[in-house]
Structure formats: C-alpha cells, structure tokens
Design an enzyme around this catalytic site. Structure first.
Site, short mmCIF file in Angstrom:
data_model
loop_
_atom_site.label_atom_id
_atom_site.label_comp_id
_atom_site.label_asym_id
_atom_site.label_seq_id
_atom_site.Cartn_x
_atom_site.Cartn_y
_atom_site.Cartn_z
N GLU A 138 -1.59 -9.39 3.36
CA GLU A 138 -1.52 -9.98 4.70
C GLU A 138 -2.88 -10.40 5.24
O GLU A 138 -3.00 -11.31 6.08
CB GLU A 138 -0.86 -9.01 5.70
N HIS A 160 -3.45 -5.29 0.23
CA HIS A 160 -2.91 -5.80 1.49
C HIS A 160 -2.98 -7.33 1.51
O HIS A 160 -3.96 -7.91 1.97
CB HIS A 160 -3.72 -5.25 2.67
N CYS A 194 0.84 -1.20 0.00
CA CYS A 194 0.00 0.00 0.00
C CYS A 194 0.88 1.26 0.00
O CYS A 194 1.44 1.61 -1.02
CB CYS A 194 -0.98 -0.04 1.18
#
Length: 556
Positions: free
Chosen positions: A522, A520, A393
């Site tokens: 994750e 993102h 990001c």
C-alpha cells in the site's frame, strides 16, 4: 531555494497535509520541481512507537523511516520518494552530542533554532523525484496549531529562516477554519482573525489564507478577512468540502492560488500555466462512478480509519482503475470471535453478516494479540468459501497460522508474538530483532523479494519481473522449519528474500485469489498507478482477474 510554509490555526485536523500536497501538485503542474518537509513538534524521535488510535498509521519510507502519515499524502500526490529526514520532530532536534557545542550553555535560541534551520536547508536540497539537483520549491508543513507550546522553537526558526532567505524566497500560507454557528447561520471570521493575530505576534505574517469551510465563502466574508487579517482579497483561498480530495488541486487552480504563490516567490517568469488535465479526469471519473465493490477490512484499529490510511488509498486507486467505487465494511476482528457471541451477540452477528456480504477480504498489518482469533476466522472463511483474500504483513502470518491449524491439524500452531510457548510455532521472532528496544528495531524500509516462479498470480500482476522492491515493517517472520510441510499441504511460497530463507509471498493454487505478503504494497500505490496486489484483489472480487492476466500476458 524557494520555501512555501503551511501553518494551521483554530483547530487541528483541518487538512493541512492535503492542502500542502495539493499546493505541491499545482506548482508541479506549472513545471516546477517540488520537495516536501513535515515538521511534527512532538517529542518522539519518530512515529514508529505511537499508537495508531492516537496518531493514525505509521507511514514507512524506502529508507526505513517511520514517519507521519502526511508524508504518505506527499508521496501519493507528488509521486516522489521522500527520506526519513523529510520528517523533522522535536525528538530528532533535541539531541546534543558530546562536544557539539564545545561546552557552551545550550539554549533554544540560537542553538535549537539554528539546528532546525540547518536541517530544513540541507534536506530541501535532497532530490526526491529521481532527477539530478535540488528542487525549485520546498513545501514545509508545520504540524499542530499556532500557539501550541511545543511548536514555539519551530515558529521562531521559521521566522529567522524567512528573514535570512528574503521575501522573494518565502511564502506563508495559513490554513484556518471558518465555522458556521447553527443558530445564526453566519460564516464566522473571528477565530481566523485571532489565529492570524497570534501568528503575527510571533513574527510571521501570512501571504495567503486557506480557509476551510463546509460551504463556499461568501464575498462579504472574504472582504472581512482581508480587512482584519491584512491579507489581499485575491490571496484568500477557500477550501470548502468537496466530493473527493482530488478536487483540492483543481479548487486551488480555479482560485489562481498558483499565481499568488508564484508572484510572492518571484517565479512568474519561469512557470508555465498549470496542466492539471490528468487530475481533472481522475476527480471527475471518481465522481461519476456508480458501481461499487464491497470489501471487508478485518483489523484491530478500525475505530480510527486513519490507522489504515494507505490501505484505504490503495483500495481506492485499484477500484477506480477497475471503474468501481470502494465500499469498505470495517470489521473489528475481535467482533468475529466466539467470546463476542456471548458478550455482545449483536456486534458478533453484524460482523459476520458484513464478512459474508463482502466480495473480498483484506487483513492488514498490526501488532499484539487482540483480535487475532477473529482474523484467523476471517482467513479461514475466505479460504474455504473461495472469497478473494489479501493478507498484508500480520495478515500473511495469520493465513499461515490458519492453514497450519485447519489443514495440517496443528491445533496449537501460533506465532511467538502471541504465544511464546506454542509447541508448533508457525511464525517466529526474527534473529536480528530486539525484544527490549521497540523504536527502529524492526525490519524496515525497501527490501527485495525474488519470485521463485513466473507461473504465479503475484508475479503476473507485477508483469513478470525477477524481483520487486517493496517496503517492510515487521519483527516476526514465517518459521522456515514449517515451509516444507506447508508446501506439501498445498500452500505455495512464491516470493522469498535474497537469502531464500525469509518468506515474502504466499499463494494458494486453485483459489480465485488467496495471497499473503510480508511487505506493505500500500505504501507505493499512487493515483493512476495502483498497487499490483490491490488491483488483483479488486479484479478477482469481480471475476475479472483471469481475463486481465491473459490480456497482459499477451502483451495487450
């Protein structure tokens, strides 16, 4: 629907979220389908505008919900896909629309409590595991501690819910603390006794106690708790400190927590013995790892590691897949800057030493201009010294700004977020964003990224699909007007959105691993199923990426 309610007492931060997730794992291992709800009694509508320093990371869901980080624990542990409605806040409940109550005097009881009950009962029916029909059990975590004034309407609503669904459909587990006073060295039960007494005064009686402690509970401590808290000794669970949180489901299983819960919910006849073989393997593998990989995490909120909880978990999942333990060096981005060399030379020297000793560099997301110069220096260091780099990001935008400044010679290249008057905007405000309303006005949730070529590292790591769906949370994007000159100078944008105008993935050919992503990754990493990009970062840090890619390209 069967409900398992998790409440907390004595102090906050006891690990109710991990306990709730672990109970869900054990029930899943018994063959039951599980969904989860997190109740946050704060007045905010959602976690989107809350400071990471105060509340940890904002977890983003597929549907764009900005929610409490505990929902991230639920998704990782249970491997489910939750919705924003699985996170209830006071701010969401306290919204009377015109005519909703036909001019009645709106009161906490019955109107607010009814709204809470309706919300819980409707959301519990939403399937979250990809299968048809509702789950068997809904695990509800009530945030905060019993006695907090803002949680009172929820306590009352849950009391009413327990009464309406009947005792066979409701199980209450109270998480409490058993401290040991240093001088005496005795496990103290009085705080838990008071917490349970407060809970019972509010009309809720716990069926099980989950006692947090540093060391395993002594037998006489259990006897005392049972006697004074009116809970069977067999239903007093001890969640003591363990080497890693993957042991918690095993700890619960070993104490027959599943049998106590299943008995209370009248599910013993349909549940199977818990199959936690994969969890056991995972926990023991982690315990036995000796080799570690050193990762430099260069961010803004490094003072509170929960600010980057999903990133930490994704690094853990990827490292374990490579038979490594992650060693994260937390570097405050501002400590790398030249100004810090003057004001705090020791911190500056320590930050640069950590960066130079790292095997790979990760710059995660964030907002605001503090520490940006330090992140740019970290990206430059990784690019020039062939150190594996992953920018997420803001980290991707940082790498674009750095490349424009260092390679294109645009010394004043910047983002409109940090300098609205920059003559060379490398990153711009998205047209659909709002500059006045901060809540839920970003580009949020799952969005599609189309790979422009199969011949790129990112596509290969994802096993060469035409596209990937990943979660986003941003209001700035790479300026489409500079893409041409950046690509001519060597930076390649290998992933774009469906319009082809919004940049999603960048790579630097010739570098061992220099990747920036606008999304993102994750948030979708799972134990045993690590995020492709985090796996690539760790493999590259050990010089094993090329061998891994060629092995997987050959179908092995």
């Amino acid at each position: 629907m069967k409900y398992v309610l998790i409440t907390g007492g004595v102090v906050s931060g006891l690990g109710k979220g991990v306990t709730a997730s672990s109970i869900g794992v054990v029930l899943q291992a018994c063959g039951l389908r599980v969904t989860s709800i997190k109740i946050d009694p704060y007045l905010n509508t959602d976690a989107g505008t809350m400071s990471p320093f105060e509340h940890g990371e904002v977890f983003v869901l597929d549907d764009g919900g900005e929610v409490d980080l505990d929902l991230g624990n639920y998704e990782r542990f249970l491997d489910v896909t939750l919705t924003k409605d699985n996170n209830i806040t006071t701010g969401k409940i306290y919204q009377e629309r015109k005519g909703d109550y036909l001019g009645k005097t709106v009161q906490v009881v019955p109107h607010i409590t009814d709204a809470i009950k309706d919300w819980i009962e409707s959301v519990a029916l939403i399937p979250v595991d990809g299968k048809e029909g509702p789950a068997d059990v809904c695990v509800i975590e009530l945030g905060g501690t019993v006695g907090d004034i803002e949680s009172m309407p929820f306590i009352e609503a849950l009391r009413q819910l327990s009464f309406s669904v009947g005792p066979d459909n409701f199980c209450l587990i109270h998480v409490s603390l058993i401290p040991v006073l240093g001088v005496v060295g005795e496990q103290k039960t009085k705080p838990t006794q008071h917490s349970v007494r407060e809970l019972r005064a509010l009309g809720l009686t716990p069926h099980l106690l989950a006692c947090r402690s540093a060391q395993p509970l002594l037998e006489n401590t259990k006897v005392k708790l049972s006697q004074f808290c009116h809970v069977e000794a067999a239903n007093i669970l001890n969640i003591h400190d363990v080497p890693n949180i993957w042991h918690i489901p095993l700890l619960l299983r070993n104490q027959n927590a599943h049998l106590s819960i299943l008995k209370q919910l009248n599910l013993l006849s349909i549940a199977a013995p818990p199959d936690l073989e994969a969890w056991t393997r995972r926990a023991e593998t982690f315990d036995n790892l000796t080799d570690s990989v050193r990762i430099a995490m260069v961010g803004k909120y490094v003072g509170l590691t929960d600010s980057y909880l999903s990133v930490v978990k994704a690094l853990l999942h990827a490292s374990i897949a490579c038979s490594l333990k992650p060693t994260i060096d937390w570097i405050a981005a501002s400590d790398l800057e030249d100004d810090t060399a003057q004001s705090a030379p020791e911190a500056h020297a320590a930050a640069w030493k950590s960066l130079r000793n790292a095997e790979c560099v990760l710059v995660p997301g964030g907002f605001g201009d503090r520490g940006v110069c330090g992140m740019i220096l970290a990206a430059k260091y990784a690019r020039e010294n062939n150190v594996p780099y992953l920018g997420i990001c803001l980290g991707m935008q940082i790498s674009v700004i750095e490349y424009a400044r260092s390679v294109l010679g645009l010394g004043k290249a910047n983002s409109h977020e940090f300098d609205e008057d920059t003559p060379d905007p490398a990153v711009i405000f998205m047209p659909e964003g709002s500059r006045t309303h901060m809540g839920s006005t970003m580009r949020l949730g799952s969005r599609r990224t189309l790979f422009q070529t199969p011949d790129c590292v990112t596509s290969k790591l994802y096993c060469n699909p035409h596209y990937v769906d990943e979660r986003h949370r941003h209001r700035y994007e790479v300026n489409p007007d500079v893409i041409g000159v950046l690509e001519e100078a060597g930076l390649k944008f290998v992933g774009k959105d469906e319009t082809g105008k919004r940049m999603e993935v960048l790579e630097l050919p010739g570098h061992p691993f220099y990747v920036g992503v606008q999304f993102h990754p994750e948030f979708k990493s799972r134990p045993g199923k690590p995020s492709a990009l985090f796996l690539g970062l760790i493999l590259s840090a050990r010089g094993k990426l090329e061998a891994y890619l060629s092995r997987h390209q050959n179908g092995s």
